[in-house]
Design an enzyme around this catalytic site. Structure first.
Site, PDB file in Angstrom:
ATOM      1  CD  GLU A 217      83.861  49.669  82.231  1.00 40.76           C
ATOM      2  OE1 GLU A 217      84.352  48.628  81.737  1.00 40.76           O
ATOM      3  OE2 GLU A 217      82.878  50.246  81.737  1.00 40.76           O
TER       4      GLU A 217
ATOM      5  CG  HIS B  65      81.390  51.391  77.269  1.00 39.00           C
ATOM      6  ND1 HIS B  65      81.521  52.109  78.418  1.00 39.00           N
ATOM      7  CD2 HIS B  65      81.555  50.083  77.607  1.00 39.00           C
ATOM      8  CE1 HIS B  65      81.744  51.281  79.429  1.00 39.00           C
ATOM      9  NE2 HIS B  65      81.761  50.053  78.963  1.00 39.00           N
TER      10      HIS B  65
END
Length: 292
Positions: free
Chosen positions: A209, A248
């Site tokens: 990611e 996050h």
């Protein structure tokens, strides 16, 4: 075979008596993992889930022969728990705790440099060798033993891709959640090295990611050698806005760096087969097995 954990792994849980610790320890025991005790200062000598409790990790290791630990304690205490396990000589430490302060993790990294411990996490869903050992919070219902190694930065995508693979008859040797924080333990490169040395892992899937350097470091490593096994990667976040944290701490693209497009380019240049999304991972693995 597998990497990091197998049926011989003996696991203790730091924080086993808490609500989350109790729940996930019970799940792992029901799965058949070899959990041998828990650590909770002040409760040594008692039992929980019919396992012995110890005041310190050192005592737990000495009494049980544990070689792995699950750290499932609140963020303010997670670094000290990891360091305690490292100093006790635990071989594999898995920390699922989220929001561990980065300055605390610098102390953990210093402790790791002086040890032989492999840290997975923090902010990790854990590690799973199907049918042998689960450490963490990773679901097991879709997992099947097999020859596909998976290393992932995303918990939700891990579950989805693992399910796709199992449905297609592609079982897993080991699935590793490397953790979503910027400062963490083992990453893609170490997983790639371990999977390369594992004779029963025939192909590797990287789930990446935006943000961080895991994918770039993996690409740089793969360019240094003939890996000998196909590697498939999916990198999510192609449409994420720059400069905004997504989910996050480790998922942040700033000033055009760490973008999905940049990571995909590096990986493709290193010979990695790119899947556009989770639905294409199985077909990408199949494509690597087709005659050239």
């Amino acid at each position: 075979m597998s990497i990091f954990v197998n049926s011989d792994t003996r696991v203790i849980v730091q924080g086993m008596t808490g609500r989350a610790g109790t729940f996930y320890t019970d799940q792992a025991l029901r799965y058949g993992s070899n959990y041998v005790g828990g650590v909770r200062p002040g409760k040594g000598g008692r039992r929980h889930l019919d396992l012995p409790l110890f005041d310190t990790v050192k005592e737990a290791v000495s009494e049980t022969g544990a070689n792995a630990s699950l750290v499932i304690v609140p963020a303010p205490f997670a670094a000290n728990a990891m360091i305690e396990a490292i100093e006790a000589g635990v071989e594999t430490v898995v920390c699922v705790t989220e929001r561990v302060p980065q300055h605390d993790m610098t102390r953990v990294k210093d402790a790791l440099r002086q040890s032989q411990t492999m840290l997975i996490g923090p902010n990790s869903q854990g590690i799973l060798t199907p049918g042998q050992c689960k450490i963490g919070v990773m679901p097991t219902v879709e997992a099947k033993p097999g020859t596909i190694g998976i290393a992932s930065r995303s918990a939700s995508l891990t579950s989805e891709i693992l399910a796709h693979c199992s449905k297609a008859g592609l079982g897993q040797s080991t699935t590793v959640g490397v953790g979503g924080d910027n400062i963490h333990g083992v990453g893609f490169v170490e997983c790639l090295k371990r999977f390369r040395d594992d004779p029963e892992t025939e192909a590797v899937v990287l789930i990446g990611e935006i943000g961080g350097r895991e994918e770039e470091d993996a690409a740089a490593y793969l360019k240094t050698l003939s890996y000998g096994k196909p590697v498939v990667a999916v990198v999510v976040g192609r449409h994420a806005p720059q400069g905004r944290r997504m989910g996050h701490a480790g998922t942040l693209s700033t000033f055009g760096l760490g973008t999905a497009a940049e990571k995909i380019e590096h990986l493709r240049d290193a010979g990695v087969v790119i899947a556009k999304n989770a639905d294409e991972v199985v077909s990408a693995i199949a494509a690597t097995k087709e005659p050239a």
